[in-house]
Design a protein around this motif. Sequence first.
Motif, mmCIF file in Angstrom:
data_model
loop_
_atom_site.group_PDB
_atom_site.id
_atom_site.type_symbol
_atom_site.label_atom_id
_atom_site.label_comp_id
_atom_site.label_asym_id
_atom_site.label_seq_id
_atom_site.Cartn_x
_atom_site.Cartn_y
_atom_site.Cartn_z
ATOM 1 N N PHE A 169 0.706 1.604 7.123
ATOM 2 C CA PHE A 169 -0.034 2.477 6.061
ATOM 3 C C PHE A 169 0.727 3.643 5.228
ATOM 4 C CE2 PHE A 169 -3.675 0.258 8.240
ATOM 5 C CZ PHE A 169 -4.492 0.390 7.355
ATOM 6 N N GLU A 170 0.734 3.821 4.195
ATOM 7 C CA GLU A 170 1.144 5.061 3.461
ATOM 8 C C GLU A 170 0.312 6.139 3.530
ATOM 9 O OE1 GLU A 170 2.585 4.812 -0.317
ATOM 10 O OE2 GLU A 170 4.243 3.219 0.158
ATOM 11 N N THR A 171 0.691 7.155 3.986
ATOM 12 C CA THR A 171 -0.277 8.314 3.942
ATOM 13 C C THR A 171 0.049 9.359 2.971
ATOM 14 O OG1 THR A 171 0.928 9.174 5.823
ATOM 15 C CG2 THR A 171 -0.760 7.859 6.495
ATOM 16 N N GLY A 172 -0.900 10.162 2.518
ATOM 17 C CA GLY A 172 -0.783 11.343 1.695
ATOM 18 C C GLY A 172 -0.625 12.574 2.552
ATOM 19 N N PRO A 173 -0.454 13.646 1.768
ATOM 20 C CA PRO A 173 0.054 14.766 2.558
ATOM 21 C C PRO A 173 -1.024 15.379 3.730
ATOM 22 C CG PRO A 173 0.110 15.235 0.035
ATOM 23 C CD PRO A 173 -0.664 13.913 0.382
ATOM 24 N N GLY A 175 -2.508 13.462 5.831
ATOM 25 C CA GLY A 175 -2.343 12.452 6.831
ATOM 26 C C GLY A 175 -3.393 11.351 6.676
ATOM 27 N N ARG A 176 -4.014 11.350 5.577
ATOM 28 C CA ARG A 176 -5.128 10.170 5.520
ATOM 29 C C ARG A 176 -4.281 8.978 4.645
ATOM 30 N NH1 ARG A 176 -10.430 11.301 2.344
ATOM 31 N NH2 ARG A 176 -10.201 8.963 2.881
ATOM 32 N N ALA A 177 -4.864 7.711 5.041
ATOM 33 C CA ALA A 177 -4.568 6.358 4.347
ATOM 34 C C ALA A 177 -4.811 6.855 2.569
ATOM 35 C CB ALA A 177 -4.956 5.230 4.669
ATOM 36 N N VAL A 178 -4.116 6.039 1.693
ATOM 37 C CA VAL A 178 -4.448 6.178 0.269
ATOM 38 C C VAL A 178 -5.285 5.355 -0.086
ATOM 39 C CG1 VAL A 178 -3.239 6.528 -1.955
ATOM 40 C CG2 VAL A 178 -2.195 7.394 -0.031
ATOM 41 N N PRO A 179 -6.498 5.396 -0.350
ATOM 42 C CA PRO A 179 -7.770 4.296 -0.705
ATOM 43 C C PRO A 179 -7.708 3.975 -2.116
ATOM 44 C CG PRO A 179 -8.866 6.210 -0.188
ATOM 45 C CD PRO A 179 -7.215 6.709 -0.169
ATOM 46 N N SER A 180 -8.212 2.535 -2.261
ATOM 47 C CA SER A 180 -8.986 2.243 -3.775
ATOM 48 C C SER A 180 -9.840 1.249 -3.314
ATOM 49 C CB SER A 180 -7.866 1.683 -4.513
ATOM 50 O OG SER A 180 -7.297 0.669 -4.003
ATOM 51 N N PHE A 181 -10.926 1.063 -4.064
ATOM 52 C CA PHE A 181 -12.110 0.225 -3.688
ATOM 53 C C PHE A 181 -11.787 -0.891 -3.558
ATOM 54 C CE2 PHE A 181 -15.330 3.366 -5.475
ATOM 55 C CZ PHE A 181 -15.337 4.294 -4.425
ATOM 56 N N GLY A 182 -12.226 -1.838 -2.835
ATOM 57 C CA GLY A 182 -11.920 -3.389 -2.649
ATOM 58 C C GLY A 182 -12.753 -4.270 -3.341
ATOM 59 N N TYR A 183 -13.074 -5.586 -2.998
ATOM 60 C CA TYR A 183 -13.733 -6.412 -3.927
ATOM 61 C C TYR A 183 -15.314 -6.133 -3.737
ATOM 62 C CZ TYR A 183 -9.627 -9.329 -2.947
ATOM 63 O OH TYR A 183 -8.316 -9.598 -3.240
ATOM 64 N N TYR A 190 -5.604 -0.146 0.593
ATOM 65 C CA TYR A 190 -4.916 1.112 0.922
ATOM 66 C C TYR A 190 -3.313 0.933 0.610
ATOM 67 C CZ TYR A 190 -8.871 2.545 3.646
ATOM 68 O OH TYR A 190 -10.266 2.584 4.043
ATOM 69 N N ALA A 191 -2.390 2.029 0.248
ATOM 70 C CA ALA A 191 -1.230 1.596 -0.217
ATOM 71 C C ALA A 191 -0.474 1.374 1.231
ATOM 72 C CB ALA A 191 -0.651 3.042 -0.594
ATOM 73 N N ALA A 192 0.665 0.570 1.224
ATOM 74 C CA ALA A 192 1.110 0.097 2.450
ATOM 75 C C ALA A 192 2.825 0.178 2.147
ATOM 76 C CB ALA A 192 0.693 -1.325 2.767
ATOM 77 N N HIS A 193 3.386 0.123 3.204
ATOM 78 C CA HIS A 193 4.682 0.115 3.409
ATOM 79 C C HIS A 193 5.199 -1.473 3.503
ATOM 80 C CE1 HIS A 193 5.435 4.222 4.037
ATOM 81 N NE2 HIS A 193 4.527 4.398 5.113
#
Length: 235
Positions: A169-173, A175-183, A190-193
Amino acid sequence: MMSPKNETGTRSAPGRVIRALIGWLLLAIGLYFAAALAGSLVAANPGWREPENGITIWVETNGVHTGIVMPMANDIADWRDLLRPSDIRDPRYYSNHVLIAWGEARFYRETETWADLTPAIAWNAATGSDETLMHVDFLYRPGPQPYRRRVTLTDEQYFRLAAAVRAQFETGPDGRAVPSFGYGPADAFYAAHGRYSALNSCNSWTGRMLREAGVRVGIWTPIAGGVMRWFPPKD
């Protein structure tokens, strides 16, 4: 006047090139699936034996993709600091298990069902993309299904698995994952590496996470069946 032989030869040249390209493409596809089969049959961590007691996870497939179901929180790992109820459209679906998978961003966002798949999306994913996402479904008390196989891990194995998955998981400042709504109401992206390609698919990712935990699975598992064959139904 051009001789019939030259005229015929000139006109058939493009056809020969197309046939050759199709032949090479079919050969490449055949070699890919042969290598995928071979990789899925050779065990990594061959000495692993499933413990009688421990932490239950699930390996799940929709027939093409695979993911890993884990408890939302226990004494070993807690996903609540990374994944929040506000990440999904309906926070009431925030639950006690998470199904986590990894894949190519455009493929995930634009292909909710296989009817949405286009050659352009498939080609983009197969040839490689640095745009990747984690896909998380929130599940309540998952049980055995033909598409969901139970696996028991020791505390140490589960710690290694959860750490390997979290690192994707990519995380923001904060420390949380960076989300967007799913289906739907109960899933999120979530943004990923990582870089996605035909050699590093969503199923390859699932196999790699399990290998890093020390679980016996194929050394290369780009196809869903290559993952699931190692986890026969038990219930």
